[in-house]
Design a protein around this motif. Sequence first.
Motif, PDB file in Angstrom:
ATOM      1  N   VAL A 200     -22.743 -53.789  66.043  1.00  0.00           N
ATOM      2  CA  VAL A 200     -23.195 -54.564  65.153  1.00  0.00           C
ATOM      3  C   VAL A 200     -24.169 -54.820  64.880  1.00  0.00           C
ATOM      4  O   VAL A 200     -24.940 -54.877  66.265  1.00  0.00           O
ATOM      5  CB  VAL A 200     -22.371 -56.065  65.823  1.00  0.00           C
ATOM      6  CG1 VAL A 200     -22.331 -56.396  67.375  1.00  0.00           C
ATOM      7  CG2 VAL A 200     -22.192 -56.861  64.743  1.00  0.00           C
ATOM      8  N   ASP A 201     -24.682 -54.894  63.532  1.00  0.00           N
ATOM      9  CA  ASP A 201     -26.081 -55.251  63.003  1.00  0.00           C
ATOM     10  C   ASP A 201     -26.690 -56.402  63.595  1.00  0.00           C
ATOM     11  O   ASP A 201     -27.691 -56.763  64.517  1.00  0.00           O
ATOM     12  CB  ASP A 201     -26.626 -54.654  61.686  1.00  0.00           C
ATOM     13  CG  ASP A 201     -26.248 -52.942  61.887  1.00  0.00           C
ATOM     14  OD1 ASP A 201     -26.209 -52.402  62.398  1.00  0.00           O
ATOM     15  OD2 ASP A 201     -25.365 -53.084  60.088  1.00  0.00           O
TER      16      ASP A 201
ATOM     17  N   ASN B 246     -24.116 -51.501  71.870  1.00  0.00           N
ATOM     18  CA  ASN B 246     -25.872 -51.707  71.072  1.00  0.00           C
ATOM     19  C   ASN B 246     -25.515 -53.721  69.582  1.00  0.00           C
ATOM     20  O   ASN B 246     -24.762 -52.553  69.238  1.00  0.00           O
ATOM     21  CB  ASN B 246     -26.403 -50.803  69.559  1.00  0.00           C
ATOM     22  CG  ASN B 246     -28.011 -51.220  69.310  1.00  0.00           C
ATOM     23  OD1 ASN B 246     -27.725 -51.020  68.132  1.00  0.00           O
ATOM     24  ND2 ASN B 246     -28.584 -51.897  70.631  1.00  0.00           N
ATOM     25  N   ILE B 247     -26.604 -54.164  69.956  1.00  0.00           N
ATOM     26  CA  ILE B 247     -26.247 -55.417  68.862  1.00  0.00           C
ATOM     27  C   ILE B 247     -27.769 -54.635  68.023  1.00  0.00           C
ATOM     28  O   ILE B 247     -28.667 -54.908  69.598  1.00  0.00           O
ATOM     29  CB  ILE B 247     -26.002 -56.566  69.522  1.00  0.00           C
ATOM     30  CG1 ILE B 247     -24.311 -56.483  70.593  1.00  0.00           C
ATOM     31  CG2 ILE B 247     -26.223 -57.306  68.854  1.00  0.00           C
ATOM     32  CD1 ILE B 247     -23.941 -57.280  71.265  1.00  0.00           C
ATOM     33  N   GLY B 248     -27.597 -55.095  66.774  1.00  0.00           N
ATOM     34  CA  GLY B 248     -28.729 -56.268  66.670  1.00  0.00           C
ATOM     35  C   GLY B 248     -29.469 -56.922  66.893  1.00  0.00           C
ATOM     36  O   GLY B 248     -30.529 -56.830  67.822  1.00  0.00           O
TER      37      GLY B 248
ATOM     38  N   ASN C  50     -30.738 -56.099  70.573  1.00  0.00           N
ATOM     39  CA  ASN C  50     -32.406 -55.724  70.753  1.00  0.00           C
ATOM     40  C   ASN C  50     -33.167 -57.130  70.673  1.00  0.00           C
ATOM     41  O   ASN C  50     -34.203 -56.823  71.622  1.00  0.00           O
ATOM     42  CB  ASN C  50     -32.397 -54.371  69.309  1.00  0.00           C
ATOM     43  CG  ASN C  50     -32.145 -54.001  69.529  1.00  0.00           C
ATOM     44  OD1 ASN C  50     -31.482 -52.877  70.441  1.00  0.00           O
ATOM     45  ND2 ASN C  50     -32.848 -52.201  68.170  1.00  0.00           N
TER      46      ASN C  50
END
Length: 343
Positions: A257-258, A280-282, A303
Amino acid sequence: MLVQTLFYFFVVTLFTLVQSGPVLFDRAFIKYGRHGKRQMVYDFHHIDNKTVPTDKHLIIVKTKTMEIIYTEAVRNLKNLQDLYLSNCGVQKIETKAFFNLPNLTVLHLEDNHIEELKKGVFNGLTVKILSLQRNEIKQIDGEAFDDMPLLFKIKLNSNRLKSWDSGWFKNTPRLTELYFRRNKLSYLPRSAFVNVKGSHLVDGISVVDTKIFLSKNKLGELVPESFYDLERISQLYLDRNNIQVVPDGAFRDLTDVDVIYLARNKISEINGNAFPKVRNIGILDLSSNLLECLPYGLVTVANVTNLEKNNGTCDCIKEFRAKLQEEKRSCEISYSEDLCTIT
Ligand SMILES: *[C@@H]1O[C@H](CO)[C@@H](O)[C@H](O)[C@H]1NC(C)=O
Ligand SMILES: *[C@@H]1O[C@H](CO)[C@@H](O)[C@H](O)[C@H]1NC(C)=O
Ligand SMILES: *[C@@H]1O[C@H](CO)[C@@H](O)[C@H](O)[C@H]1NC(C)=O
Ligand SMILES: *[C@@H]1O[C@H](CO)[C@@H](O)[C@H](O)[C@H]1NC(C)=O
């Protein structure tokens, strides 16, 4: 001769009868093209190839008296692309109200008084953008948005929806932007997004581009089953709700997900197994909640983790930052430095 005359009389009578059906509006301003001149028109039964120029790509109607958009109210306009019926006093739309409009791309129905959307109104339309924001919509049939091959964006912000239907959007494969902000949703059913695809082909390349806006509803308990089947998504907005706990398995299937916005809820706990498959997660925005800490694993896949305005997270943040540094991870935690001085 007599037969011909009678036949002619019959046809004329029939035509008059058809035309003397319900009046769509008795008077309105109508504009053809954005820079077209406003014209006052009277007694329209239909917006169609008999009443408006057929080569126009854009029609804007301004009236306060179009309470019911009848079956075939707008029809047989093969070049019509954009139709604006915003702020026209619309209360009800009958099935097949928009008929034989093979190039219709944008349909504006915002700022009306519509309370219900029934199946048979929008199904099969070629629209890419459907604007229904700022109505009084409480009820939407399970099949209301099925079979809309090109629908990309649906705008339902500022309505009165209390319930979501997992059956919406069957066979509507291009849907990418779902705006449902400022409604009264208190609950999302099992597999709420089962028909919403997280990625779409853009110039032949698969792009994760779906955005779901559920900000400012009344979502309380996050039922884990709600988000089942949601694997990849660009942006998920759940901010400004009433969420208290992010439970075990809440995002069971989510891998990438961004941005996930959970800001301005009342979250005091995130279960260690809330995001079991996430890679990953933005941005993980958890600002303005009641967290004291959260699972370290979650911080390492994000991030940026925003923990601003959570009282009492200082010790946790201090520990996590030291650990991130030791493990040489480039994940960032953002926090309110004035409330939480870390040296
Ligand atoms: C309007 O469109 C319909 C359906 O395509 C067609 O049958 C009819 O002849 C058209 N009428 C005019 C006046 O162009
Ligand atoms: C409308 O659609 C038809 C096919 O359905 C197409 O041939 C025509 O060029 C389109 N017109 C416009 C203005 O896009
Ligand atoms: C997170 O950061 C990594 C490394 O800089 C980058 O490759 C990735 O695209 C970022 N993820 C998001 C969702 O922005
Ligand atoms: C959070 O801390 C601020 C400043 O110390 C305080 O004014 C506020 O009342 C606290 N809020 C909660 C919910 O504890």
